[in-house]
Design an enzyme around this catalytic site. Sequence first.
Site, PDB file in Angstrom:
ATOM      1  N   LYS A 129       0.867  -1.189   0.000  1.00 11.83           N
ATOM      2  CA  LYS A 129       0.000   0.000   0.000  1.00 11.83           C
ATOM      3  C   LYS A 129       0.893   1.225   0.000  1.00 11.83           C
ATOM      4  CE  LYS A 129      -4.395   1.228   0.288  1.00 11.83           C
ATOM      5  NZ  LYS A 129      -5.601   0.591  -0.269  1.00 11.83           N
ATOM      6  N   ASP A 169      -6.998   4.477  -4.552  1.00  6.94           N
ATOM      7  CA  ASP A 169      -7.659   4.369  -3.245  1.00  6.94           C
ATOM      8  C   ASP A 169      -8.245   5.768  -3.013  1.00  6.94           C
ATOM      9  OD1 ASP A 169      -7.873   2.502  -0.711  1.00  6.94           O
ATOM     10  OD2 ASP A 169      -7.317   4.427   0.103  1.00  6.94           O
TER      11      ASP A 169
HETATM   12  P1  NDP Z   1     -12.799   8.096  -2.919  1.00  4.36           P
HETATM   13  O1  NDP Z   1     -11.734   9.086  -2.694  1.00  4.36           O
HETATM   14  O2  NDP Z   1     -13.323   7.879  -4.287  1.00  4.36           O
HETATM   15  O3  NDP Z   1     -14.040   8.401  -1.967  1.00  4.36           O
HETATM   16  C1  NDP Z   1     -13.929   8.468  -0.599  1.00  4.36           C
HETATM   17  C2  NDP Z   1     -15.252   8.917  -0.027  1.00  4.36           C
HETATM   18  O4  NDP Z   1     -15.197   8.845   1.393  1.00  4.36           O
HETATM   19  C3  NDP Z   1     -15.570  10.346  -0.369  1.00  4.36           C
HETATM   20  O5  NDP Z   1     -16.957  10.510  -0.422  1.00  4.36           O
HETATM   21  C4  NDP Z   1     -14.958  11.087   0.805  1.00  4.36           C
HETATM   22  O6  NDP Z   1     -15.527  12.367   1.030  1.00  4.36           O
HETATM   23  C5  NDP Z   1     -15.292  10.153   1.946  1.00  4.36           C
HETATM   24  N1  NDP Z   1     -14.312  10.324   3.017  1.00  4.36           N
HETATM   25  C6  NDP Z   1     -12.957  10.235   2.919  1.00  4.36           C
HETATM   26  N2  NDP Z   1     -12.382  10.468   4.095  1.00  4.36           N
HETATM   27  C7  NDP Z   1     -13.370  10.687   4.958  1.00  4.36           C
HETATM   28  C8  NDP Z   1     -13.425  10.997   6.330  1.00  4.36           C
HETATM   29  N3  NDP Z   1     -12.302  11.118   7.057  1.00  4.36           N
HETATM   30  N4  NDP Z   1     -14.646  11.138   6.898  1.00  4.36           N
HETATM   31  C9  NDP Z   1     -15.780  11.000   6.152  1.00  4.36           C
HETATM   32  N5  NDP Z   1     -15.791  10.731   4.852  1.00  4.36           N
HETATM   33  C10 NDP Z   1     -14.614  10.581   4.258  1.00  4.36           C
HETATM   34  O7  NDP Z   1     -12.233   6.723  -2.308  1.00  4.36           O
HETATM   35  P2  NDP Z   1     -12.732   5.234  -2.556  1.00  4.36           P
HETATM   36  O8  NDP Z   1     -14.190   5.214  -2.799  1.00  4.36           O
HETATM   37  O9  NDP Z   1     -11.815   4.637  -3.545  1.00  4.36           O
HETATM   38  O10 NDP Z   1     -12.384   4.562  -1.157  1.00  4.36           O
HETATM   39  C11 NDP Z   1     -13.319   4.514  -0.075  1.00  4.36           C
HETATM   40  C12 NDP Z   1     -12.918   3.425   0.887  1.00  4.36           C
HETATM   41  O11 NDP Z   1     -12.906   2.162   0.205  1.00  4.36           O
HETATM   42  C13 NDP Z   1     -11.516   3.566   1.493  1.00  4.36           C
HETATM   43  O12 NDP Z   1     -11.520   3.025   2.804  1.00  4.36           O
HETATM   44  C14 NDP Z   1     -10.668   2.666   0.595  1.00  4.36           C
HETATM   45  O13 NDP Z   1      -9.499   2.233   1.243  1.00  4.36           O
HETATM   46  C15 NDP Z   1     -11.642   1.539   0.361  1.00  4.36           C
HETATM   47  N6  NDP Z   1     -11.356   0.715  -0.808  1.00  4.36           N
HETATM   48  C16 NDP Z   1     -11.280   1.261  -2.059  1.00  4.36           C
HETATM   49  C17 NDP Z   1     -11.047   0.451  -3.144  1.00  4.36           C
HETATM   50  C18 NDP Z   1     -11.071   0.976  -4.532  1.00  4.36           C
HETATM   51  O14 NDP Z   1     -11.033   0.152  -5.457  1.00  4.36           O
HETATM   52  N7  NDP Z   1     -11.168   2.271  -4.761  1.00  4.36           N
HETATM   53  C19 NDP Z   1     -10.784  -1.007  -2.984  1.00  4.36           C
HETATM   54  C20 NDP Z   1     -10.978  -1.486  -1.636  1.00  4.36           C
HETATM   55  C21 NDP Z   1     -11.216  -0.628  -0.601  1.00  4.36           C
HETATM   56  P3  NDP Z   1     -14.767  13.689   0.504  1.00  4.36           P
HETATM   57  O15 NDP Z   1     -15.027  13.732  -0.963  1.00  4.36           O
HETATM   58  O16 NDP Z   1     -15.410  14.785   1.266  1.00  4.36           O
HETATM   59  O17 NDP Z   1     -13.318  13.507   0.851  1.00  4.36           O
END
Ligand code: NDP
Length: 448
Positions: A129, A169
């Site tokens: 990671k 991510d």
């Molecule tokens: P994105 O950046 O596309 O989206 C993240 C979302 O979560 C946004 O809506 C963001 O809001 C919100 N967010 C981020 N940080 C916080 C916080 N501290 N408090 C509240 N909301 C928050 O990321 P992903 O969708 O790719 O990832 C989301 C989760 O899924 C993570 O935990 C990631 O590790 C996990 N994941 C992702 C994978 C992937 O393929 N993308 C695979 C497996 C797991 P804002 O826009 O306001 O920041």
Amino acid sequence: MSLKNEYLIGLMGRVIARNPGEAEFHQAVREVLESLEPVIEKNPQFIENGIIESIVEPERIIKFRVPWVDDSGKVQVNRGYRIQFNSAIGPYKGGLRFHPSVTESVIKFLGFEQIFKNSLTGLPIGGGKGGSDFDPKGKSDREVMRFCQSFMTELYKYVGADVDVPAGDIGVGGREIGYLFGQYKRITSTFHGVLTGKGIPYGGSLARTEATGFGLCYFTEELLKDKGTSFEGKTVVVSGSGNVAIYANQKATELGAKVVAMSDSNGYIYDKNGVDLKAIKQIKEVERKRIKEYLNYHPEAEYHEGCSGIWKIKCDIALPCATQNEIDEASAKALVANGVMAVCEGANMPSTPEAIEVFQSSGVFFGPAKAANAGGVATSALEMSQNSMRYSWTFEEVDAKLHDIMVNIYRNISAAAEEYGMKDNLVAGANIAGFMKVANAMNAQGVV
Ligand code: NDP
């Protein structure tokens, strides 16, 4: 659950002493060690051969300066990381996270979890990671490009199609992967599948964008089926509105559920008629704006500041898809009081240990992240396969493989939980099934 085995208690103490102040990493390690108690009783060779001692120690931690110039001509300096945690079953594989909350502890916990998740996919990928404390939010495209180019100018030394293949991510989507790939290609004069989540015209896989969210729903569907029910007619809350959340919403809706709430890091929307995903995609994927803009499309919906209130909304199924530790004990109790039936994790480690305890002691079907969100990395591995073959599968072909992988993950972890006397404890099942394959590979490879 707490650790009882003396060796594991000692090991946990050594992990804490060697990684001081790294709370997220300690949390992730403790959860795995707790699940392994019955495994080491049956397999003392894992202690004798130092396998568990080795698995909690990254093979390599790379940490570097990322200087770049902003639009006003000022020099900005961020910190970059790549943690190559375990390569026993394949090249390191795991995403890059760009978010101000990124620390070594966060990357270490994510890399550690990735080892077991990648193992569960059944595909030959090790765990890694990376990321940076850079915040893409509010930056211009050119600033993001300059940052990505600087980041890759250092990272390229350590990655490679058969060495380490990063992906996206939080904060790293198609735009960032494009800039990172362009810089890698320029520096090395090669066209290698060194990153996944690439655009379709330059080696990306169809269905990779949708894969984590779709996979989460395929996993949840299999769990619900096993319990004699389905998504049909269920009310669902999805936190986040990023890559995982958007496609979890889409698939849950296609499977007959109604998603009534989504969020971002400022607040959440509640739309009792069902969230209009077209509006969310326009706001988040096209305009990169805040979720409260949703009210411009649907003034009848509600917007609330703050994130945790989303868990007070009555729902049958909760899919946390934002970030780590977003469901604490109080939020878990609120979900249970409102009759939640299943919680499956799209984000990594979104439930605190106390929250998991609440779900498990209340009979809520709980699908842990390692298993439930493995569809993203599984499809990344399918992207690697297509790149190696210089060939592309259709959307339907990739989606069908993803579906099979998620169904198998559910069945394997469910069987592992039962085999070790913890029927329906999918946390233990995922940790054990993920661990066994990596541990056996490490054991066979000797002290390395
Ligand atoms: P994105 O950046 O596309 O989206 C993240 C979302 O979560 C946004 O809506 C963001 O809001 C919100 N967010 C981020 N940080 C916080 C916080 N501290 N408090 C509240 N909301 C928050 O990321 P992903 O969708 O790719 O990832 C989301 C989760 O899924 C993570 O935990 C990631 O590790 C996990 N994941 C992702 C994978 C992937 O393929 N993308 C695979 C497996 C797991 P804002 O826009 O306001 O920041």
